[in-house]
Design a protein around this motif. Structure first.
Motif, mmCIF file in Angstrom:
data_model
loop_
_atom_site.group_PDB
_atom_site.id
_atom_site.type_symbol
_atom_site.label_atom_id
_atom_site.label_comp_id
_atom_site.label_asym_id
_atom_site.label_seq_id
_atom_site.Cartn_x
_atom_site.Cartn_y
_atom_site.Cartn_z
ATOM 1 N N LEU A 1 0.818 -1.215 0.000
ATOM 2 C CA LEU A 1 0.000 0.000 0.000
ATOM 3 C C LEU A 1 0.851 1.263 0.000
ATOM 4 O O LEU A 1 0.448 2.301 -0.529
ATOM 5 C CB LEU A 1 -0.928 0.002 1.214
ATOM 6 C CG LEU A 1 -2.086 -1.003 1.177
ATOM 7 C CD1 LEU A 1 -2.828 -1.001 2.500
ATOM 8 C CD2 LEU A 1 -3.041 -0.677 0.033
ATOM 9 N N LEU A 2 2.019 1.192 0.622
ATOM 10 C CA LEU A 2 2.865 2.381 0.720
ATOM 11 C C LEU A 2 3.637 2.645 -0.575
ATOM 12 O O LEU A 2 3.878 3.805 -0.924
ATOM 13 C CB LEU A 2 3.842 2.225 1.891
ATOM 14 C CG LEU A 2 4.777 3.398 2.162
ATOM 15 C CD1 LEU A 2 3.978 4.643 2.562
ATOM 16 C CD2 LEU A 2 5.780 3.055 3.257
ATOM 17 N N ALA A 3 4.033 1.582 -1.268
ATOM 18 C CA ALA A 3 4.902 1.745 -2.441
ATOM 19 C C ALA A 3 4.358 2.748 -3.454
ATOM 20 O O ALA A 3 5.109 3.628 -3.928
ATOM 21 C CB ALA A 3 5.158 0.387 -3.084
ATOM 22 N N PRO A 4 3.065 2.697 -3.834
ATOM 23 C CA PRO A 4 2.592 3.682 -4.820
ATOM 24 C C PRO A 4 2.564 5.108 -4.290
ATOM 25 O O PRO A 4 2.493 6.057 -5.085
ATOM 26 C CB PRO A 4 1.152 3.205 -5.138
ATOM 27 C CG PRO A 4 1.069 1.811 -4.631
ATOM 28 C CD PRO A 4 2.019 1.734 -3.484
ATOM 29 N N LEU A 5 2.595 5.270 -2.960
ATOM 30 C CA LEU A 5 2.553 6.620 -2.389
ATOM 31 C C LEU A 5 3.917 7.290 -2.397
ATOM 32 O O LEU A 5 4.002 8.514 -2.242
ATOM 33 C CB LEU A 5 2.027 6.551 -0.946
ATOM 34 C CG LEU A 5 0.628 5.956 -0.767
ATOM 35 C CD1 LEU A 5 0.286 5.846 0.706
ATOM 36 C CD2 LEU A 5 -0.418 6.801 -1.494
ATOM 37 N N PHE A 6 4.977 6.509 -2.545
ATOM 38 C CA PHE A 6 6.320 7.077 -2.592
ATOM 39 C C PHE A 6 6.575 7.658 -3.987
ATOM 40 O O PHE A 6 6.220 7.038 -5.000
ATOM 41 C CB PHE A 6 7.371 6.016 -2.307
ATOM 42 C CG PHE A 6 7.617 5.769 -0.840
ATOM 43 C CD1 PHE A 6 7.164 6.655 0.115
ATOM 44 C CD2 PHE A 6 8.321 4.650 -0.426
ATOM 45 C CE1 PHE A 6 7.400 6.429 1.470
ATOM 46 C CE2 PHE A 6 8.558 4.414 0.912
ATOM 47 C CZ PHE A 6 8.091 5.305 1.864
ATOM 48 N N PRO A 7 7.209 8.830 -4.073
ATOM 49 C CA PRO A 7 7.566 9.359 -5.404
ATOM 50 C C PRO A 7 8.672 8.517 -6.036
ATOM 51 O O PRO A 7 9.448 7.866 -5.338
ATOM 52 C CB PRO A 7 8.056 10.781 -5.078
ATOM 53 C CG PRO A 7 8.491 10.724 -3.651
ATOM 54 C CD PRO A 7 7.607 9.715 -2.977
ATOM 55 N N GLU A 8 8.714 8.540 -7.349
ATOM 56 C CA GLU A 8 9.767 7.826 -8.047
ATOM 57 C C GLU A 8 11.113 8.469 -7.719
ATOM 58 O O GLU A 8 11.235 9.698 -7.724
ATOM 59 C CB GLU A 8 9.538 7.855 -9.560
ATOM 60 C CG GLU A 8 8.392 6.986 -10.033
ATOM 61 C CD GLU A 8 8.678 5.510 -9.813
ATOM 62 O OE1 GLU A 8 9.854 5.113 -9.922
ATOM 63 O OE2 GLU A 8 7.721 4.763 -9.512
ATOM 64 N N PRO A 9 12.131 7.681 -7.432
ATOM 65 C CA PRO A 9 13.447 8.273 -7.141
ATOM 66 C C PRO A 9 14.010 8.978 -8.365
ATOM 67 O O PRO A 9 13.819 8.543 -9.508
ATOM 68 C CB PRO A 9 14.294 7.062 -6.737
ATOM 69 C CG PRO A 9 13.592 5.873 -7.297
ATOM 70 C CD PRO A 9 12.142 6.205 -7.329
ATOM 71 N N LEU A 10 14.686 10.079 -8.097
ATOM 72 C CA LEU A 10 15.247 10.913 -9.170
ATOM 73 C C LEU A 10 16.663 10.483 -9.504
ATOM 74 O O LEU A 10 17.399 9.993 -8.648
ATOM 75 C CB LEU A 10 15.238 12.379 -8.738
ATOM 76 C CG LEU A 10 13.868 12.964 -8.337
ATOM 77 C CD1 LEU A 10 14.040 14.391 -7.833
ATOM 78 C CD2 LEU A 10 12.902 12.914 -9.511
ATOM 79 N N ASP A 11 17.050 10.725 -10.759
ATOM 80 C CA ASP A 11 18.419 10.417 -11.192
ATOM 81 C C ASP A 11 19.210 11.683 -11.458
ATOM 82 O O ASP A 11 20.222 11.656 -12.155
ATOM 83 C CB ASP A 11 18.399 9.551 -12.454
ATOM 84 C CG ASP A 11 17.748 10.271 -13.636
ATOM 85 O OD1 ASP A 11 17.174 11.367 -13.422
ATOM 86 O OD2 ASP A 11 17.807 9.736 -14.765
ATOM 87 N N HIS A 12 18.751 12.826 -10.902
ATOM 88 C CA HIS A 12 19.441 14.082 -11.177
ATOM 89 C C HIS A 12 19.327 15.029 -9.982
ATOM 90 O O HIS A 12 18.473 14.846 -9.103
ATOM 91 C CB HIS A 12 18.840 14.769 -12.404
ATOM 92 C CG HIS A 12 17.411 15.196 -12.190
ATOM 93 N ND1 HIS A 12 16.341 14.357 -12.410
ATOM 94 C CD2 HIS A 12 16.871 16.381 -11.754
ATOM 95 C CE1 HIS A 12 15.210 14.985 -12.124
ATOM 96 N NE2 HIS A 12 15.513 16.207 -11.728
ATOM 97 N N VAL A 13 20.212 16.014 -9.962
ATOM 98 C CA VAL A 13 20.172 17.104 -8.991
ATOM 99 C C VAL A 13 20.329 18.413 -9.744
ATOM 100 O O VAL A 13 20.637 18.428 -10.952
ATOM 101 C CB VAL A 13 21.294 16.970 -7.929
ATOM 102 C CG1 VAL A 13 21.073 15.756 -7.051
ATOM 103 C CG2 VAL A 13 22.676 16.924 -8.586
ATOM 104 N N LEU A 14 20.132 19.514 -9.035
ATOM 105 C CA LEU A 14 20.300 20.842 -9.624
ATOM 106 C C LEU A 14 21.497 21.509 -8.972
ATOM 107 O O LEU A 14 21.466 21.858 -7.789
ATOM 108 C CB LEU A 14 19.031 21.678 -9.407
ATOM 109 C CG LEU A 14 17.715 21.041 -9.882
ATOM 110 C CD1 LEU A 14 16.526 21.930 -9.507
ATOM 111 C CD2 LEU A 14 17.744 20.802 -11.384
ATOM 112 N N LEU A 15 22.587 21.658 -9.729
ATOM 113 C CA LEU A 15 23.794 22.290 -9.206
ATOM 114 C C LEU A 15 23.651 23.801 -9.280
ATOM 115 O O LEU A 15 23.128 24.348 -10.262
ATOM 116 C CB LEU A 15 25.015 21.834 -9.996
ATOM 117 C CG LEU A 15 25.370 20.345 -9.902
ATOM 118 C CD1 LEU A 15 26.584 20.034 -10.768
ATOM 119 C CD2 LEU A 15 25.632 19.936 -8.468
#
Length: 866
Positions: free
Chosen positions: A553-567
């Motif tokens: 039940l929790l898995a769909p509530l988590f946002p997808e992990p990102l592969d980038h940052v903003l420098l």
């Protein structure tokens, strides 16, 4: 009652248990698991064990308030009492309809738990419970009632009793027994008592009113005032000791209109809803908290990854180390203690067991990190729900007035798992998205388990001076559930509901309307919850299934992990959400976390860049990494910072001499020797490019870095040593086991086997036997006294066994096992050979083989006992 009914009525608790069916016996053993450890040999032993003080106290402590009030009323009722007398004590003369409706459930509960036995016209409270709950000068009754007239006048002179009879207008009697009976009958007569009290002055009635609800004892002088003398003369107050008087029970009950309790509480207080939120908002908030919880635990483990704080000699963390941990996690100390204890309970940290003992991550931590985020959270939440270690008591004092430290001993509170589960179950009973009023949750818990002292007495339910442990655990549960993400905005989230195995939430009728109000002003239905029926504890498989369901039940509530940052040009990087595992690990080494929240801000510093270089990265690797994972161009200041640190990194080499420094540039070594801050390192030149040091390599590295250099450690072969974050792990450790609250609750398999064994043992103990040679007539026991084993010679035993094989009859035998324990059994012999008898054992409900030399004797069963 007819003569036949009287003869059928049970005469003891054992007889009352004997007429129960198997389902009822199983319910008794489930609700009182101490009775099954070990399994009783028969129902007589079960009844004896159920009447012991320790077992009765434990059973009383698990009663709800109304069931306890019912037991307290029986303790001041006649023994035995009829159901009508009990109802009168609970509902009063007016017979409160709510009390009348709830009383059958309470009486049935007391019967089920073997605290009360007998038919409705002869209810008996077990003797030990009566001793615990009945009034006495040393231990006043929770009802506030005093002794009966018969008890209060036990030491009074016959002449004084006759004087009281005369004062109340009763004829004198020839003996004290009949005089006391007449006085008690007067006090129990509502009409005559009303006339007697009407004759008293107002001050006398005020005295009675002050003693009415307890305590029933008061003090008088040797020459009491007229209004007190009027009460003493009429026996409305009776002396119990010099200067002490008591209000007789019968008088108090008349003044109370027959009620034993001032405020009966037949209905549990409702759990009130404080505010309502849309379920989607609750779940999203809880998911955000769950994500923050995972980040906090990961940050804690990162802090301790290479070896955490030292272990105190008595065990646990020092106050200073807990403060440092709180500062590192940017949380208050009690919250830091919660996260530390949660990681410890999950088996992620433990003591390394070295001579210089420290806390460190365990190998289980590496396995936990590999799990998907939702499964990592579900593991932590399941551990929290069942753990007996209670972080809320950290900082308190133990029985020896020692401070309780985080990770130290004496933090187990066996009631914690039950209270946590019950609090979440109460939240699950509210409409979906509703948060509770905290005080209503505490009031409900107090009703379900009233506060009691060591003797089982009920304390004042609303006392704030000494809040009970269960109440404090409930408060901690509400706050910890929010920290962990089991609840969101105070309401139980869907993953939390799955975690406790609760059904889907009831939806309020107004929820379908778009204009449903939110916030403290929202009007919500109030739910009166029924007590949950006693049920078997969840099995390991059921707990695992609930944990897996919560993760799903929790898995769909988590946002997808990102592969980038903003420098950014100020040497920071912004992660607008959770990062992929590999990106987060590398960035955590290359930069320091500056702030957390919806977005995490990382800052690049010379120290953090050097840390990445120490971990084996090169400047080119770092440039490529940042270019690959940044959605913005790599700022020039960051490029210069990496190149500048890399240019100086490794020019100095530190090894073991005790330690040495080598550098191709002898001018750099000259600079080090000239620096006064390096004096403590004990440096001296061995060669133009080599310095020796008295400090060990680790201290030398830190010392040189402190004065502005960027040395690198090297091996004995001259290779640069790579420092990895996971370099220190404890040996394999098991997570701490919860400390159970008494014997573990039996499962259905054990209950079924125990009931069969008790039934069979009771059959062996109660089945009639044929008279033995020379036995008495009609006794059925022959020459064998009650409770004794049969005694026959070896030849007679063998002959009787062989005859029973041919006839198929059952026999009663005495048997002594290899440990010398004697028992009696009912068996049906199948085969006798080689000095052994193979038979179906009714006591064990299975076929067994017994050596004949261990059978003390044998007797045939009576014809009607087969």
């Amino acid at each position: 009652m007819s003569t036949e009914e009287k003869s059928a009525a049970p005469r003891s608790l054992a007889e009352a248990l004997r007429v129960r069916d198997d389902v009822s016996l199983a319910a008794l053993l489930r609700s009182r698991p101490d009775l099954i450890t070990p399994v009783p040999t028969d129902l007589t032993q079960l009844a004896t064990r159920a009447g012991t003080r320790a077992s009765v106290v434990r059973a009383l402590e698990r009663l709800d308030r109304f069931a306890l009030q019912t037991a307290e009323a029986l303790a001041v009722a006649p023994d035995p009492a009829s159901y009508g007398e009990l109802l009168a004590l609970m509902g009063g003369d007016e017979e409160d309809p709510v009390v009348a409706a709830a009383l059958p459930r309470a009486a049935a509960l007391l019967r089920e738990q073997a605290l009360v036995w007998g038919a409705d016209d002869r209810l008996r409270l077990v003797r030990t419970a009566r001793e615990l709950l009945a009034p006495s000068p040393q231990h006043p009754s929770p009802t506030g009632l005093g002794p009966t007239v018969r008890e209060a006048t036990a030491g009074m002179s016959p002449g004084r009793i006759q004087e009281i009879l005369t004062a109340v207008g009763l004829p004198s009697t020839h003996d004290s027994v009949s005089a006391v009976s007449a006085l008690g009958a007067l006090f129990a007569d509502r009409r005559r008592m009303a006339a007697l009290l009407a004759e008293l002055p107002g001050e006398s009635r005020e005295v009675l009113a002050r003693l009415l609800w307890g305590p029933p004892y008061g003090q008088v002088t040797h020459d009491p005032a007229a209004h007190l003398r009027a009460l003493l003369d009429r026996g409305l107050l009776l002396p119990t000791a010099p200067g002490t008087v008591v209000l007789p029970r019968e008088v108090a009950l008349h003044l109370r209109a027959g009620r034993a309790h001032r405020t009966p509480e037949p209905v549990p207080p409702p759990v009130e809803a404080a505010a309502s939120h849309r379920p989607q908002v609750v779940d999203a908030t809880a998911a955000g908290q769950a994500l923050a919880a995972l980040a906090t635990v990961a940050e804690l483990l990162k802090e301790w990854d290479e070896g955490g704080p030292a272990v105190l000699r008595a065990g646990g963390l020092s106050v200073r180390d807990l403060k440092r941990t709180a500062v590192a996690l940017d949380v208050p100390e009690p919250v830091a203690a919660f996260w530390v204890e949660l990681a410890y309970g999950a088996g992620l940290i433990a003591s390394d067991g070295e001579a210089d003992e420290r806390y460190a991550a365990t190998p289980a931590y590496d396995e936990w990190r590999e799990l998907p985020p939702a499964e990592r959270w579900a593991h932590l939440a399941a551990v929290w729900l069942t753990a007996t270690r209670t972080p809320g008591v950290v900082g308190g004092r133990d029985a020896k007035d020692r401070t309780l430290s985080a990770l130290g001993p004496n933090l187990d509170r066996s009631a914690a798992p039950e209270v946590r589960h019950r609090v979440l179950a109460l939240l699950a009973g509210l409409p979906e998205g509703a948060s509770p009023v905290e005080e209503s949750v505490l009031a409900r818990l107090r009703w379900e388990r009233p506060l009691r002292g060591p003797r089982g007495e009920q304390r004042e339910a609303g006392s704030a001076r000494d809040e009970d442990l269960r109440g404090r655990i409930a408060r901690w549960t509400l706050s910890e559930a929010e920290l962990l993400g089991v609840t969101g905005r105070g309401a139980l989230a869907a993953p939390g509901r799955a975690l406790i195995g609760a059904p889907e939430a009831p939806r309020p009728a107004a929820e379908a309307q778009e204009s449903e109000p939110e916030g403290p002003g929202a009007k919500l239905p109030v739910h009166h919850h029924r007590m949950p029926p006693a049920a078997a504890p969840p099995t390991a498989a059921e707990r695992a299934a609930a944990t897996a369901a919560a993760a799903r039940l929790l898995a769909p509530l988590f946002p997808e992990p990102l592969d980038h940052v903003l420098l950014q040009a100020d040497l920071t990087a912004v992660a607008p959400g959770p990062l992929e595992r590999g990106l987060a690990d590398v960035l955590g080494v290359l930069a320091d976390v500056e702030s957390k929240g919806g977005a995490t801000v990382y800052r690049f510093t010379p120290g953090s860049v050097r840390r990445a270089l120490d971990a084996g990265q090169s400047a080119a690797d770092l440039h490529a990494f940042l270019a690959r994972h940044s959605r913005t161009p790599v700022p020039q200041p960051l490029t210069y910072l990496i190149d500048d640190v890399a240019r100086r990194h490794g020019r100095l080499r530190v090894g073991a001499a005790s330690a040495y420094v080598r550098c191709d540039d002898d001018a750099t070594l000259d600079e080090i020797l000239a620096d006064k801050r390096a004096a403590g390192l004990g440096l001296r030149r061995l060669a133009p490019t080599v310095l020796a040091a008295q400090a060990d390599p680790a201290a030398l590295l830190e010392g040189l870095r402190a004065i502005g250099f960027a040395p690198a450690a090297e091996s004995a072969a001259g290779d640069v040593l790579i420092a990895r974050a996971d370099s220190h792990r404890t040996p394999p450790r098991t997570a701490p086991e919860p400390v159970p609250d008494g014997p573990p609750a039996p499962d259905d398999t054990l209950l079924s086997a125990a009931v069969r064994a008790v039934r069979a043992g009771d059959l062996a103990a109660t089945t009639p036997r044929k008279p033995g040679p020379g036995g008495g007539e009609g006794g059925g026991e022959g020459a064998v006294p009650d409770g004794a084993l049969p005694r026959t010679g070896a030849a007679e035993t063998l002959a009787t066994m062989q005859a029973a094989v041919l006839t198929g009859e059952a026999l009663w035998i005495g048997y002594v096992n290899a440990e010398g324990a004697a028992s009696q059994r009912v068996i049906a012999p199948i085969r006798v050979e080689g000095g052994f008898v193979t038979a179906y054992d009714h006591t064990a409900d299975e076929v067994r083989t017994y050596p004949l030399h261990r059978i003390t004797g044998v007797a045939e069963l009576a014809d009607d006992g087969g």
